[in-house]
Design an enzyme around this catalytic site. Structure first.
Site, short mmCIF file in Angstrom:
data_model
loop_
_atom_site.label_atom_id
_atom_site.label_comp_id
_atom_site.label_asym_id
_atom_site.label_seq_id
_atom_site.Cartn_x
_atom_site.Cartn_y
_atom_site.Cartn_z
N ARG A 137 0.84 -1.20 0.00
CA ARG A 137 0.00 0.00 0.00
C ARG A 137 0.88 1.24 0.00
NH1 ARG A 137 -3.42 -2.08 -1.95
NH2 ARG A 137 -5.59 -2.35 -1.37
N HIS B 218 -0.03 0.44 -9.88
CA HIS B 218 -0.87 -0.45 -9.06
C HIS B 218 -1.34 -1.68 -9.87
CE1 HIS B 218 -3.56 -0.41 -5.25
NE2 HIS B 218 -3.35 -1.66 -5.63
N GLU C 49 -2.93 8.04 -5.42
CA GLU C 49 -3.07 7.37 -6.73
C GLU C 49 -4.26 7.96 -7.47
OE1 GLU C 49 -3.13 3.09 -6.34
OE2 GLU C 49 -1.37 3.10 -5.05
#
Ligand SMILES: NC(=O)c1ccc[n+]([C@@H]2O[C@H](COP(=O)([O-])OP(=O)(O)OC[C@H]3O[C@@H](n4cnc5c(N)ncnc54)[C@H](O)[C@@H]3O)[C@@H](O)[C@H]2O)c1
Ligand SMILES: O=C(O)CC[C@@H](O)C(=O)O
Length: 526
Positions: free
Chosen positions: A230, A278, A259
């Site tokens: 994360r 990601h 993000e």
């Protein structure tokens, strides 16, 4: 017919399952305001990591029964807001484990052999073999931070590549680490000795900026760090500075503090850093797994059946649930409390069901206690379905005892956790139908309702101690909402339980235990 809205790209296999029981609208790329406008029509919402499900969206979803997150982390869903509205939130705890682990392994090798930059150079028409001399991972030390599902698979594959394994995970037993070929060490040692450090932990207040300027300064100059867990576990500015100044060799990041990644100095770094958007869960296989896993749960809930991986509501039959619901909450709260008092790794949990709870029907309370206990380690990933398995994998021995003769309350529950740092116990009961009260801490009788932020001290019962503690907390601008002392004899040992309005500042425990007469202090978030 029920209506489902799907707001992120989800594999068709999931959509096919949903259409068995509902009419399905796939609307990706909606702005928050657009979703708020239409969510009121829908019974279920299905998302990946792209959609942030805020309290506002949840409140506008007046028909919502379930939110399905096709993946592990539910940090993009306001779970407490959903729980308050009685909306089930489900995830897929294992569907993308292998994908994320393989992404981390790919990052380790790509970083070692400069694959992305070498590839870009050849595609530009160059043939540069000097710039891209790499390093072997064979016989190097890999430090795995978080030895859960993904960390375990990374460790297994890395072992097969001939790497030496260190692991840091305060909630995992030495035996489990040894099974995986890892030496369990503390974070400091891991940081100092690892050639590669790979992070596989949830983002929590304790893990935010776990990797910061101080920890980066302790790493080998040849160390490389990988984050496929994360964003925010690494302090990005400190990392960029460490790489720029050559204090560590490199980093590979799949996840970011914000993000999509916006303007960032990370983008300006050279072959020492690899950035992916990601992609950890982005394999065909994982997307099929998570889509099916979550769509099946949405289908079941819409048909009135329980969900198997609910992060907020137990997967029990409605009749049992209704009867035990207030006690489940009690068990979970006591589990969270005793886990934080015990600190470190818990080796055994003794659950004592007392009074009217001393029947076989109360077995779910043992599971709820474990769910609470494991919350510190696993956050939303622990649920009523996996709590017992997770406890077993962590080597936590669960002892269940029953005492129907206990008469102080209609029913009460006592949890005793023994861990690497000692043994602690808590007892609680319900006042009226559902008001939770703590009735005993470490053998000292008290009677306080739990609150979100609490402080417990073990001290000598002597004049002036309460005043000194009060002044100390005041000097840290900490507001005490309530306070109670529990003691067995006058001027003997005692326990103080304080409810606090806000989270306690870091370092305060060190100051509290300097107060003469106070032997120990524990801050707790429930
Ligand atoms: N990049 C991606 O696309 C992607 C995909 C899947 C999962 N993830 C993330 O990867 C992470 C790991 O997922 P998982 O499925 O292995 O979770 P998991 O719950 O199986 O394992 C997490 C481990 O971290 C440990 N842990 C908790 N707090 C810790 C701390 N303070 N210090 C050290 N260890 C701690 C726990 O004991 C547990 O063993 C999560 O953050 C998840 O959201 C990312
Ligand atoms: O949805 C995604 O692609 C990311 C999922 C991943 O971060 C997870 O927590 O499962």
């Amino acid at each position: 017919m029920s209506k489902v809205i799907v707001c992120d790209p989800i594999d068709q296999a999931g959509i096919d399952i949903l259409t068995q029981v509902a009419s399905v609208d796939v609307k990706t790329g909606l702005q928050p305001g657009e979703l708020i406008e239409i969510i009121g029509e829908y019974d279920a919402l299905m998302i990946r990591s792209g959609t942030r499900v805020t309290q506002e969206i949840i409140e506008a979803g007046t028909q919502l029964k379930i939110i399905g997150r096709a993946g592990v982390g539910v940090d993009n869903v306001d779970v407490p807001a959903a729980t308050r509205r009685g909306i089930v939130v489900v995830n897929s705890p294992e569907g993308n484990t292998i994908a994320a682990a393989e992404h981390a392994l790919a990052m380790i090798l790509s970083l070692s052999r400069h694959i992305p930059d070498a590839n870009a150079s050849v595609k530009r028409g160059e043939w540069d073999r000097k710039t891209f001399v790499g390093a072997e991972v064979y016989k190097k030390t890999l430090g795995v931070v978080g030895l859960g599902k993904i960390g375990s698979h990374v460790a297994t594959v890395a072992k097969a590549m001939g790497m030496k394994l260190l692991a840091y995970d305060p909630f995992i037993s030495t035996e489990r680490a040894e099974q995986l070929g890892c030496q369990l060490v503390d974070m400091d040692l891991l940081i100092q000795q690892a050639d590669y450090i790979t992070l596989h932990i949830p983002k929590t207040p304790e893990t935010t900026h776990l990797i910061n300027a101080t920890t980066l300064a302790k790493m080998k100059p040849t160390a490389r760090i990988i984050n496929c867990a994360r964003g925010g576990i690494i302090d990005e500015s400190a990392l960029a500075a460490a790489i720029k100044e050559g204090r560590i060799k490199g980093a590979a990041l799949d996840v970011f503090e914000s993000e999509p990644l916006g303007e960032s100095e990370l983008r300006s770094l050279g072959k020492e850093i690899i950035l992916t958007p990601h992609l950890g869960a982005s394999t065909t296989e994982a997307q099929v797994n998570v889509a099916i896993d979550v769509a099946e749960q949405i289908r079941d809930v819409l048909l009135g059946l329980p969900a198997r991986s609910a992060v907020n509501i137990p997967g029990l039959g409605p009749d049992v649930l209704e009867e035990l619901k207030p006690y489940m909450q009690l068990a979970e709260t006591l589990g969270k409390l005793v886990g934080q008092l015990a600190g470190g790794r818990v080796e055994s949990l003794n659950v004592r069901l007392q009074g009217e709870l001393a029947t076989n029907k109360s077995q779910p309370l043992v599971v709820a206690s474990l769910k609470g206990l494991l919350y510190q380690a696993l956050r939303e990933r622990v649920n009523y379905v996996n709590a017992s398995i997770e406890a077993k994998e962590r080597g936590i021995r669960v002892i269940e005892t029953r005492d129907a003769s206990a008469r102080d309350y209609a029913g009460s529950l006592r949890l005793e956790a023994t861990g690497t740092l000692g043994t602690h116990s808590v007892t609680g009961a319900l006042l009226g139908e559902k008001e939770i009260h703590l009735t005993d801490v470490d053998g000292f009788p008290i009677n306080v309702p739990p609150s979100k932020y609490m402080l417990f001290t073990l001290h000598r019962d002597m004049p002036g101690i309460i005043g000194k503690l009060g002044s100390l907390l005041g000097s840290f601008n900490v507001n005490i909402a309530s306070m109670q002392v529990g003691r067995k004899i006058v001027r003997g040992d005692a326990v103080m339980a304080l409810s606090i309005d806000d989270p306690l500042p870091e370092g305060i425990v060190t100051e509290i235990i300097k107060v003469p007469g106070i032997r120990d202090a524990y801050t707790v978030t429930l």
